[in-house]
Every structure is written in structure tokens, then in C-alpha cells.
Design a protein around this motif. Structure first.
Motif, short mmCIF file in Angstrom:
data_model
loop_
_atom_site.label_atom_id
_atom_site.label_comp_id
_atom_site.label_asym_id
_atom_site.label_seq_id
_atom_site.Cartn_x
_atom_site.Cartn_y
_atom_site.Cartn_z
N LEU A 47 47.47 -2.30 -42.64
CA LEU A 47 47.33 -3.43 -43.57
C LEU A 47 47.00 -2.91 -44.97
N ARG A 48 46.10 -1.95 -45.05
CA ARG A 48 45.71 -1.34 -46.33
C ARG A 48 46.91 -0.66 -47.00
N GLN A 49 47.67 0.10 -46.24
CA GLN A 49 48.85 0.79 -46.77
C GLN A 49 49.91 -0.20 -47.25
N THR A 50 50.12 -1.24 -46.47
CA THR A 50 51.12 -2.25 -46.84
C THR A 50 50.70 -2.97 -48.11
N ALA A 51 49.42 -3.31 -48.20
CA ALA A 51 48.91 -3.97 -49.41
C ALA A 51 49.03 -3.06 -50.63
N ALA A 52 48.83 -1.77 -50.44
CA ALA A 52 48.97 -0.83 -51.56
C ALA A 52 50.42 -0.71 -52.01
N GLN A 53 51.34 -0.79 -51.05
CA GLN A 53 52.77 -0.65 -51.36
C GLN A 53 53.38 -1.94 -51.90
N GLU A 89 51.64 -12.89 -47.18
CA GLU A 89 52.79 -13.71 -46.78
C GLU A 89 53.41 -13.17 -45.49
N LEU A 90 53.54 -11.87 -45.39
CA LEU A 90 54.13 -11.25 -44.20
C LEU A 90 53.33 -11.53 -42.94
N ILE A 91 52.01 -11.55 -43.06
CA ILE A 91 51.19 -11.76 -41.86
C ILE A 91 50.77 -13.21 -41.68
N GLY A 92 51.14 -14.09 -42.61
CA GLY A 92 50.86 -15.51 -42.46
C GLY A 92 49.45 -15.93 -42.81
N TYR A 93 48.83 -15.19 -43.71
CA TYR A 93 47.48 -15.53 -44.17
C TYR A 93 47.47 -15.58 -45.69
N SER A 94 46.34 -15.99 -46.24
CA SER A 94 46.19 -16.02 -47.69
C SER A 94 45.83 -14.65 -48.22
N THR A 95 46.04 -14.48 -49.52
CA THR A 95 45.64 -13.23 -50.18
C THR A 95 44.14 -13.02 -50.05
N ALA A 96 43.37 -14.09 -50.10
CA ALA A 96 41.91 -13.98 -49.98
C ALA A 96 41.52 -13.41 -48.61
N VAL A 97 42.23 -13.79 -47.56
CA VAL A 97 41.94 -13.25 -46.23
C VAL A 97 42.24 -11.76 -46.20
N VAL A 98 43.39 -11.36 -46.71
CA VAL A 98 43.74 -9.94 -46.74
C VAL A 98 42.68 -9.15 -47.51
N CYS A 99 42.30 -9.65 -48.65
CA CYS A 99 41.28 -8.99 -49.48
C CYS A 99 39.96 -8.85 -48.72
N SER A 100 39.51 -9.92 -48.10
CA SER A 100 38.22 -9.87 -47.41
C SER A 100 38.27 -8.99 -46.16
N ARG A 129 42.47 -12.60 -34.33
CA ARG A 129 43.71 -13.30 -34.71
C ARG A 129 44.41 -12.54 -35.84
N VAL A 130 43.65 -12.09 -36.83
CA VAL A 130 44.25 -11.31 -37.93
C VAL A 130 44.85 -10.03 -37.36
N GLU A 131 44.11 -9.35 -36.50
CA GLU A 131 44.61 -8.12 -35.89
C GLU A 131 45.92 -8.36 -35.16
N GLU A 132 45.99 -9.41 -34.37
CA GLU A 132 47.20 -9.71 -33.60
C GLU A 132 48.37 -10.06 -34.52
N ARG A 133 48.10 -10.76 -35.63
CA ARG A 133 49.18 -11.09 -36.57
C ARG A 133 49.69 -9.83 -37.26
N VAL A 134 48.78 -8.94 -37.64
CA VAL A 134 49.19 -7.67 -38.25
C VAL A 134 50.02 -6.86 -37.25
N LYS A 135 49.57 -6.80 -36.02
CA LYS A 135 50.30 -6.05 -35.00
C LYS A 135 51.71 -6.61 -34.80
N GLY A 136 51.86 -7.92 -34.83
CA GLY A 136 53.18 -8.52 -34.66
C GLY A 136 54.06 -8.36 -35.88
N ALA A 137 53.51 -8.67 -37.05
CA ALA A 137 54.30 -8.69 -38.28
C ALA A 137 54.58 -7.30 -38.83
#
Length: 114
Positions: free
Chosen positions: A12-18, A26-37, A49-57
Motif C-alpha cells: 500500500l505504501r509503495q503504491t501510494a508513493a508511485q 480509488e483502487l482499493i475502494g476507500y477514501s484518501t483519508a483512510v489510506v493516509c491514516s 477489511r482494509v487488509e482484505e481490500r488491499v490484498k484483492g485490489a
């Protein structure tokens, strides 16, 4: 000494950096605030739930859906939370099947994303 970061957070960190946090969110179906936190370690919501969405997406993890067959984990989570739609036979099947499926994270289907 702290434990190593889980692989899904590292990705998730690498994807956000790229791609940036908005596109990653958007890719994982959450808000930017969720990714940041999550990346800061301050997220107060459902980490699993976030972990499972990252694993799928982002990691290509699939589950064997009893209705649809092989399905990306994040799409599975979408189906679990989608509202009932009597006009769509597949949605009716998913509505009933998701409630007792072993892949359900325990939330009641309510519609919308977290």
C-alpha cells in the motif's frame, strides 16, 4: 524492536508513493483519508477489511465465490455490502449466499463502501 511491517501495508505504501494516495484509495475502494491514516498507523476503523481490500485490489488475492466462482477479494467484499436487488437474479443469489459464506467478514450487507 518493532515487528516488521506487514506485506500488504508495504505494498500500500509503495503504491501510494508511485500513484499517489488519491489513486491508491480509488483502487482499493476507500477514501484518501483512510489510506493516509493506515499508512500513519492511526486508522480507527476495521483494519482487517482494509487488509482484505488491499490484498484483492493490489495483490491479486482471489476467493472462490459460491455464486460467481473465482473472484478478487475486494470484489467479494463489495458483494457482501451491496444492497439487495430483487430485479437482479445474481444479486438475489449473492444476497442469500454472502450472509453465510466463509469469506464474509461478519458485516451485514448494507450497501456502499466503507
Amino acid at each position: 524492536m518493532s515487528a516488521p511491517e506487514p506485506a500488504w501495508i508495504t505494498l500500500l505504501r509503495q503504491t501510494a508513493a508511485q500513484l499517489g494516495q488519491p489513486k491508491t484509495a480509488e483502487l482499493i475502494g476507500y477514501s484518501t483519508a483512510v489510506v493516509c491514516s493506515v499508512l500513519k498507523g492511526t486508522y480507527k476503523g476495521d483494519w482487517k477489511r482494509v487488509e482484505e481490500r488491499v490484498k484483492g485490489a493490489l495483490m491479486g488475492v482471489e476467493v472462490d465465490c459460491p455464486v460467481l466462482g473465482p473472484l478478487a477479494r475486494d470484489r467479494c467484499l463489495d458483494n457482501q455490502r451491496a444492497p439487495f436487488a430483487a430485479t437482479n437474479p445474481t444479486r438475489v443469489q449473492l444476497w442469500h449466499s454472502c450472509k453465510s459464506c466463509s469469506h464474509n467478514l461478519g458485516s451485514k450487507p448494507a450497501g456502499g463502501k466503507s
